[in-house]
Design an enzyme around this catalytic site. Sequence first.
Site, PDB file in Angstrom:
ATOM      1  N   ASP A  17       0.822  -1.213   0.000  1.00 44.15           N
ATOM      2  CA  ASP A  17       0.000   0.000   0.000  1.00 44.15           C
ATOM      3  C   ASP A  17       0.856   1.263   0.000  1.00 44.15           C
ATOM      4  O   ASP A  17       1.955   1.272   0.563  1.00 44.15           O
ATOM      5  CB  ASP A  17      -0.921  -0.016   1.240  1.00 44.15           C
ATOM      6  N   ARG A  30      -0.923   9.123 -10.181  1.00 43.54           N
ATOM      7  CA  ARG A  30      -0.959   7.869  -9.418  1.00 43.54           C
ATOM      8  C   ARG A  30      -0.348   6.712 -10.207  1.00 43.54           C
ATOM      9  O   ARG A  30       0.255   5.800  -9.641  1.00 43.54           O
ATOM     10  CB  ARG A  30      -2.405   7.533  -9.014  1.00 43.54           C
ATOM     11  N   HIS A  34       2.080   3.377  -9.212  1.00 47.21           N
ATOM     12  CA  HIS A  34       1.842   1.947  -9.460  1.00 47.21           C
ATOM     13  C   HIS A  34       2.999   1.329 -10.246  1.00 47.21           C
ATOM     14  O   HIS A  34       3.406   0.202  -9.992  1.00 47.21           O
ATOM     15  CB  HIS A  34       0.511   1.742 -10.194  1.00 47.21           C
ATOM     16  N   LEU A 128      10.492 -20.530  -4.593  1.00 49.10           N
ATOM     17  CA  LEU A 128       9.512 -19.668  -3.927  1.00 49.10           C
ATOM     18  C   LEU A 128       8.098 -19.900  -4.465  1.00 49.10           C
ATOM     19  O   LEU A 128       7.881 -19.932  -5.670  1.00 49.10           O
ATOM     20  CB  LEU A 128       9.900 -18.196  -4.147  1.00 49.10           C
TER      21      LEU A 128
END
Length: 246
Positions: A17, A30, A34, A128
């Site tokens: 976040d 924005r 991202h 992983l």
Amino acid sequence: MTASASTIPNHIAIIMDGNGRWAKNRGLPRAAGHQSGFRTTRDIVEACARREIKALTLFAFSSENWARPEQEVGLLMDLFLRGLKSEVSKLHENNVCINFIGERSAFSKKLQQEMSSAESRTADNTGLNLSVAVNYGGRWDIVNAARTLAKQVKQGNMTPEDITVETFSSAVTLSNVSEPDLFIRTGGEKRISNYLLWHLAYTELYFTDVLYPDFTDKELDKAIEFYAGRQRRFGKTGDQVTGKHA
Ligand code: IPE
Ligand code: IPE
Ligand code: MG
């Protein structure tokens, strides 16, 4: 440190976040946040693989994120699709096994295909275990599991008494990995935002003000250090855990 506590968590779950605020602080759109967050994800996956962490679960898009402006949702989908295309080969080379959790029927056919192909391509990898939560909601996960089990009962494959914590755990997502040991939320908020509600029952919770694009492997190490300092009691007393009986 206690004898029974392991210093390295097996499974880390992250709420990534703060991308929007990171961009805003820099006077950028924005979208730039991202994109920067995407690069961080690449580094964090690599850092976890290097630290031999067994499972990493990332919250990429919540079932509530559809409420964002259409343009931002479109941009996130685009980034997701492009990211899948550009990253899967490298992840595969690095022995990463990829899974997506969440309700995927809401995504475009193209995106659904890319997700399935990434999953099948990497299915046999033993490194992983990377799960990406997309259109995911913890409540959806629980309801979905309840529905699966109800169908089993209806079909006569199990009785209501067979519904236990164990069978329920196998019906929710992530049943192939152990429960998260360490939860990390970047961006300063101290909430779960409908993430892994079932799975976080005994997870150690770490909140940092660092905005996700600034979450470097050094920051990851701080979270792991925090984890190493916890005494996991699972309901017992501290003395029971350390083996010192008064
Ligand atoms: C997290 O960053 C990324 C997604 C939810 C997809 P945000 O976009 O929520 O960033 P803030 O919280 O607005 O800073
Ligand atoms: C949680 O972040 C979801 C993801 C990181 C994908 P949000 O930014 O959507 O959370 P809220 O709405 O502030 O709780
Ligand atoms: Mg946010």
